[in-house]
Design a protein around this motif. Structure first.
Motif, PDB file in Angstrom:
ATOM      1  N   THR A 209       0.869  -1.240  -0.063  1.00 57.49           N
ATOM      2  CA  THR A 209      -0.009   0.024   0.061  1.00 57.49           C
ATOM      3  C   THR A 209       0.764   1.137  -0.054  1.00 57.49           C
ATOM      4  OG1 THR A 209      -1.544  -1.281   1.069  1.00 57.49           O
ATOM      5  CG2 THR A 209      -1.613   1.165   1.191  1.00 57.49           C
ATOM      6  N   PHE A 210       1.895   1.276   0.763  1.00 57.74           N
ATOM      7  CA  PHE A 210       2.708   2.480   0.829  1.00 57.74           C
ATOM      8  C   PHE A 210       3.558   2.408  -0.417  1.00 57.74           C
ATOM      9  CE2 PHE A 210       5.433   4.679   4.209  1.00 57.74           C
ATOM     10  CZ  PHE A 210       5.550   5.824   3.531  1.00 57.74           C
ATOM     11  N   ALA A 211       4.036   1.516  -1.151  1.00 54.97           N
ATOM     12  CA  ALA A 211       4.778   1.533  -2.017  1.00 54.97           C
ATOM     13  C   ALA A 211       3.750   2.001  -3.466  1.00 54.97           C
ATOM     14  CB  ALA A 211       5.210   0.214  -2.835  1.00 54.97           C
ATOM     15  N   SER A 212       2.321   1.815  -3.210  1.00 58.34           N
ATOM     16  CA  SER A 212       1.482   2.264  -4.124  1.00 58.34           C
ATOM     17  C   SER A 212       1.402   3.972  -4.220  1.00 58.34           C
ATOM     18  CB  SER A 212       0.119   1.779  -4.033  1.00 58.34           C
ATOM     19  OG  SER A 212       0.037   0.364  -4.072  1.00 58.34           O
ATOM     20  N   VAL A 213       1.469   4.265  -2.890  1.00 51.63           N
ATOM     21  CA  VAL A 213       1.617   5.923  -2.910  1.00 51.63           C
ATOM     22  C   VAL A 213       2.695   6.380  -3.600  1.00 51.63           C
ATOM     23  CG1 VAL A 213       1.248   7.921  -1.462  1.00 51.63           C
ATOM     24  CG2 VAL A 213       0.089   5.734  -0.905  1.00 51.63           C
ATOM     25  N   VAL A 214       3.748   5.602  -3.326  1.00 51.15           N
ATOM     26  CA  VAL A 214       5.062   6.291  -3.721  1.00 51.15           C
ATOM     27  C   VAL A 214       5.219   6.258  -5.528  1.00 51.15           C
ATOM     28  CG1 VAL A 214       7.698   5.528  -4.099  1.00 51.15           C
ATOM     29  CG2 VAL A 214       6.674   5.240  -1.869  1.00 51.15           C
ATOM     30  N   LEU A 215       4.575   5.069  -5.840  1.00 52.55           N
ATOM     31  CA  LEU A 215       4.494   5.320  -7.425  1.00 52.55           C
ATOM     32  C   LEU A 215       3.310   6.285  -7.821  1.00 52.55           C
ATOM     33  CD1 LEU A 215       4.617   1.409  -7.716  1.00 52.55           C
ATOM     34  CD2 LEU A 215       6.289   2.956  -8.808  1.00 52.55           C
ATOM     35  N   LEU A 216       2.228   6.486  -7.176  1.00 48.86           N
ATOM     36  CA  LEU A 216       1.313   7.563  -7.614  1.00 48.86           C
ATOM     37  C   LEU A 216       1.810   8.750  -7.566  1.00 48.86           C
ATOM     38  CD1 LEU A 216      -2.276   5.901  -6.070  1.00 48.86           C
ATOM     39  CD2 LEU A 216      -1.324   5.630  -8.373  1.00 48.86           C
ATOM     40  N   SER A 217       2.477   9.059  -6.785  1.00 47.46           N
ATOM     41  CA  SER A 217       3.256  10.384  -6.478  1.00 47.46           C
ATOM     42  C   SER A 217       4.397  10.648  -7.907  1.00 47.46           C
ATOM     43  CB  SER A 217       3.983  10.564  -5.263  1.00 47.46           C
ATOM     44  OG  SER A 217       5.175   9.600  -5.169  1.00 47.46           O
ATOM     45  N   LEU A 218       5.109   9.601  -8.142  1.00 44.20           N
ATOM     46  CA  LEU A 218       5.913   9.504  -8.999  1.00 44.20           C
ATOM     47  C   LEU A 218       5.242   9.468 -10.533  1.00 44.20           C
ATOM     48  CD1 LEU A 218       8.784   9.228 -10.092  1.00 44.20           C
ATOM     49  CD2 LEU A 218       8.680   6.719  -9.981  1.00 44.20           C
ATOM     50  N   TYR A 219       4.143   8.989 -10.725  1.00 44.68           N
ATOM     51  CA  TYR A 219       3.138   8.914 -11.713  1.00 44.68           C
ATOM     52  C   TYR A 219       2.799  10.448 -12.006  1.00 44.68           C
ATOM     53  CZ  TYR A 219      -0.978   8.715 -14.764  1.00 44.68           C
ATOM     54  OH  TYR A 219      -1.905   9.177 -15.772  1.00 44.68           O
ATOM     55  N   ARG A 253      13.510  -2.265   3.521  1.00 46.21           N
ATOM     56  CA  ARG A 253      12.622  -1.757   2.268  1.00 46.21           C
ATOM     57  C   ARG A 253      11.483  -0.708   3.201  1.00 46.21           C
ATOM     58  NH1 ARG A 253       9.986  -6.787   0.402  1.00 46.21           N
ATOM     59  NH2 ARG A 253       8.670  -6.741   2.346  1.00 46.21           N
ATOM     60  N   GLY A 254      11.134  -0.986   4.142  1.00 43.48           N
ATOM     61  CA  GLY A 254      10.362   0.132   4.943  1.00 43.48           C
ATOM     62  C   GLY A 254      11.005   1.224   5.129  1.00 43.48           C
ATOM     63  N   ARG A 255      12.519   1.308   5.612  1.00 44.76           N
ATOM     64  CA  ARG A 255      13.200   2.598   5.624  1.00 44.76           C
ATOM     65  C   ARG A 255      13.220   3.276   4.384  1.00 44.76           C
ATOM     66  NH1 ARG A 255      16.400   4.122   9.734  1.00 44.76           N
ATOM     67  NH2 ARG A 255      16.202   2.261  11.225  1.00 44.76           N
ATOM     68  N   ASP A 256      13.370   2.494   3.236  1.00 46.20           N
ATOM     69  CA  ASP A 256      13.640   3.076   1.988  1.00 46.20           C
ATOM     70  C   ASP A 256      12.482   3.993   1.898  1.00 46.20           C
ATOM     71  OD1 ASP A 256      16.378   2.438   1.958  1.00 46.20           O
ATOM     72  OD2 ASP A 256      15.792   0.739   0.307  1.00 46.20           O
ATOM     73  N   MET A 257      11.243   3.248   1.866  1.00 44.94           N
ATOM     74  CA  MET A 257       9.868   3.930   1.439  1.00 44.94           C
ATOM     75  C   MET A 257       9.676   5.132   2.244  1.00 44.94           C
ATOM     76  SD  MET A 257       7.305   1.104   0.414  1.00 44.94           S
ATOM     77  CE  MET A 257       7.611  -0.178   1.660  1.00 44.94           C
ATOM     78  N   PHE A 258       9.945   5.044   3.771  1.00 44.91           N
ATOM     79  CA  PHE A 258       9.932   6.132   4.522  1.00 44.91           C
ATOM     80  C   PHE A 258      10.764   7.333   4.193  1.00 44.91           C
ATOM     81  CE2 PHE A 258      11.313   8.436   8.341  1.00 44.91           C
ATOM     82  CZ  PHE A 258      10.016   8.697   8.865  1.00 44.91           C
ATOM     83  N   ASN A 259      11.976   7.076   3.886  1.00 45.65           N
ATOM     84  CA  ASN A 259      12.849   8.073   3.129  1.00 45.65           C
ATOM     85  C   ASN A 259      12.514   8.863   2.191  1.00 45.65           C
ATOM     86  OD1 ASN A 259      14.493   7.235   5.645  1.00 45.65           O
ATOM     87  ND2 ASN A 259      16.178   6.374   4.346  1.00 45.65           N
ATOM     88  N   PHE A 260      11.829   8.215   1.211  1.00 42.84           N
ATOM     89  CA  PHE A 260      11.196   8.657   0.080  1.00 42.84           C
ATOM     90  C   PHE A 260      10.207   9.540   0.416  1.00 42.84           C
ATOM     91  CE2 PHE A 260       8.353   9.193  -3.465  1.00 42.84           C
ATOM     92  CZ  PHE A 260       9.167   8.978  -4.858  1.00 42.84           C
ATOM     93  N   ALA A 261       9.293   8.905   1.132  1.00 33.38           N
ATOM     94  CA  ALA A 261       8.185   9.766   1.736  1.00 33.38           C
ATOM     95  C   ALA A 261       8.387  11.233   2.590  1.00 33.38           C
ATOM     96  CB  ALA A 261       7.058   8.945   2.431  1.00 33.38           C
ATOM     97  N   TYR A 262       9.472  10.923   3.334  1.00 41.78           N
ATOM     98  CA  TYR A 262       9.680  12.164   4.293  1.00 41.78           C
ATOM     99  C   TYR A 262      10.404  13.178   3.438  1.00 41.78           C
ATOM    100  CZ  TYR A 262      11.154  15.174   7.989  1.00 41.78           C
ATOM    101  OH  TYR A 262      11.359  16.075   8.786  1.00 41.78           O
ATOM    102  N   THR A 263      11.232  12.840   2.504  1.00 44.53           N
ATOM    103  CA  THR A 263      11.921  13.853   1.559  1.00 44.53           C
ATOM    104  C   THR A 263      10.852  14.412   0.706  1.00 44.53           C
ATOM    105  OG1 THR A 263      13.824  12.527   1.388  1.00 44.53           O
ATOM    106  CG2 THR A 263      13.711  14.020  -0.474  1.00 44.53           C
ATOM    107  N   HIS A 264      10.035  13.617   0.329  1.00 44.26           N
ATOM    108  CA  HIS A 264       8.735  14.401  -0.427  1.00 44.26           C
ATOM    109  C   HIS A 264       7.948  15.225   0.592  1.00 44.26           C
ATOM    110  CE1 HIS A 264       5.230  14.065  -3.308  1.00 44.26           C
ATOM    111  NE2 HIS A 264       4.593  14.340  -2.262  1.00 44.26           N
ATOM    112  N   THR A 265       7.913  15.060   1.582  1.00 46.96           N
ATOM    113  CA  THR A 265       7.014  15.918   2.607  1.00 46.96           C
ATOM    114  C   THR A 265       7.795  17.162   2.977  1.00 46.96           C
ATOM    115  OG1 THR A 265       6.120  13.983   3.408  1.00 46.96           O
ATOM    116  CG2 THR A 265       6.018  16.103   4.726  1.00 46.96           C
TER     117      THR A 265
END
Length: 532
Positions: A209-219, A253-265
């Motif tokens: 689910t978290f990876a889906s939000v990462v990809l939708l933001s990238l889209y 994996r969770g840490r990488d997704m968190f880092n992507f999301a936090y940088t985005h924020t």
């Protein structure tokens, strides 16, 4: 028997699917992504019996000549023939309607466009992790797992998010509206699947689910469909980061997704002035100060809290409040300066000289250069903040006529004004180093400053170009670069947007020009007022 020329050196499956093979041994990366065992490679020398092929080509040539003569004598036949295009190659013969869509010139015979888009996207946006980290390398295994476990009771938001983002990536690369429409349809399905997953307490906290939000933001960034410059997925990131809690940091994996999301924020907060929808203080305890990337994120978190504190304070602030903000800003700046002293040697930039004697900065790898871009952008933000605070403090002191050397600040000590020349010098240094890094970051030169092959297409991967966007935009739009630097940064953004198909880069280039134009108008107005 004739020698058929130098054959393709790719593996059998990549050649069959007509995609570029990375020729890795013992098996290529595309086969891993495709979920099939790599069948291996052909021998170095291959001899083929071309007799039947030659006969077929001669026969086709004769048929084409007859058809051409008949078309010249029959106008209706000529009109009919003009409405189609026949594309003939040794591998396929296809007849398609003649339209402006480049995809109509050829069609894959052994794989779908969705499959080709998937391979292209994984190649461009997923980078295998090493000791310095990767980029979206968790997406292919998560995607494969979701495909394998797909059922009517399981939300498929990740599959749709991957497919939509992959189609949009290939659509931009090929300028194919047909694929863009398919991508948008998939994006809508991904949003519906995401909503379904978020409504389930079990699925909401899953990595898929978290990876889906990462990809939708990238889209959203690839397609250039943000709401202005603000992302529509920031609230989703904030919700899921908080919902998943400390458990998400227990595996890479969770840490990488968190880092992507936090940088985005924090980009939304620092660069665009957005307000977070949750308390950021809890983030500090989750980041590892021994990791260079997360250490930089910690420093950015402190700057973010200072920005938010300033916004929430009633205006205008008093002298003691402004002095406390300046003190906090200086502490943050000292911490950022110290960050450069604690990096491993492989992270440090190398000063080289181009063939024309120009001083350039190169790096061990482009991903390290991207981290330095963010560092310099944050330093520029902080210097600008301190400049503004210092001028505000001067105005307050002048208004209150409190210039006496005996006047003390809220800390009980004399508060010395900041040296604006030093602040401007840091901004100049950060801007210059950003520009010195661009030739390497865009693969114009190698790590020793030597020019790469002239007139070759951009050799960096889309994930690397994507990482350059926000730091370049901020340095460009802040109003401090020289005209030559403005041109260099703007050109870099346009190249990433046009060559790598990331529409956000083109939007940021235009937006920076608008901001710079506004700043120029304001400065000119102030100068006119001062003259009168």
């Amino acid at each position: 028997m004739v020698y058929g020329g130098k054959p393709s050196t790719g593996c059998y499956l990549c050649r069959k699917r007509k995609i570029k093979c990375d020729e890795a041994h013992p098996e290529c990366r595309n086969c891993k992504i495709y979920g099939r065992p790599c069948p291996g490679y052909r021998p170095d020398a291959v001899f083929r019996n071309e007799t039947q092929k030659v006969e077929r080509l001669v026969k086709n040539s004769a048929s084409a000549s007859s058809a051409s003569e008949s078309a010249q004598s029959t106008p209706t036949s000529a009109t009919s023939a003009a409405s189609t295009i026949a594309v003939v190659s040794p591998q396929r013969k296809i007849t398609q309607s003649h339209t402006n869509d480049p995809l109509n010139l050829y069609s894959p015979t052994d794989s779908t466009w969705e499959e080709r888009a998937l391979c292209y996207f994984f190649d461009q946006y997923t980078i295998q992790a090493d000791e310095d980290g990767g980029h979206l390398d968790y997406i292919p295994p998560l995607y494969a797992r979701e495909i394998g476990q797909a059922s009517d009771s399981t939300p498929s938001c990740l599959k749709w998010a991957v497919d939509a983002t992959a189609l949009m990536t290939l659509a931009n690369a090929k300028n194919a509206p047909v694929l863009m429409n398919k991508a948008r349809q998939g994006y809508g399905k991904a949003l519906r699947g995401l909503q379904e997953a978020l409504n389930s307490p079990i699925h909401a906290v899953k990595d898929e689910t978290f990876a889906s939000v990462v990809l939708l933001s990238l889209y959203e960034d690839i397609s250039g469909e943000r709401n202005g410059l603000l992302s529509s997925h920031t609230a989703g990131f904030e919700f899921l980061m908080k919902l998943r809690g400390a458990g998400q940091m227990g595996h890479q994996r969770g840490r990488d997704m968190f880092n992507f999301a936090y940088t985005h924020t924090y980009v939304e907060i620092l660069a665009l002035g957005d307000n977070p929808r949750f308390d950021l203080d809890w983030v500090s305890g989750m980041l590892n100060s021994d990791c260079p990337v997360e250490q930089l994120m910690l420093s950015a978190s402190k700057l973010t809290r200072l920005f938010l504190l300033m916004r929430s304070t009633p205006q205008p602030p008093d002298q003691a409040t402004v002095e406390s903000w300046i003190t906090a800003g200086r502490e943050c700046d000292a911490e950022l300066s110290q960050w450069t002293q604690t990096l491993p040697d492989r992270w440090l930039p190398l000063v080289v000289y181009s063939a024309h004697g120009e001083s350039l900065l190169t790096y061990n790898r482009i991903s390290n250069a991207i981290i330095w871009y963010y560092y310099r952008a944050v330093r520029v933000m902080l210097q600008q903040l301190l400049l503004g605070l210092n001028r505000t403090l001067t105005t307050i002191k002048t208004a209150n006529k409190q210039w006496s050397s005996s006047r003390t600040s809220g800390s009980g000590m004399d508060f010395e004004p900041l040296d604006e020349a030093n602040l401007l010098a840091v901004i100049c240094e950060m801007t210059t180093d950003t520009c010195r890094s661009i030739p390497f970051s865009l693969a114009d030169v190698d790590s020793l400053g030597r020019p790469n092959q002239a007139h070759s297409p951009l050799q960096i991967r889309a994930a690397q170009g994507y990482g350059l966007l926000w730091p370049l935009w901020y340095v460009l739009s802040c109003g401090m670069p020289t005209e030559a630097q403005v041109q260099q940064i703007r050109t870099a953004l346009w190249r990433v947007g046009s060559k790598l198909g990331i529409k956000l880069a083109l939007i940021l280039a235009r937006e920076a020009e608008m901001i710079r134009g506004t700043q120029t108008d304001i400065t000119a107005g102030m100068n006119r007022e001062q003259r009168f």
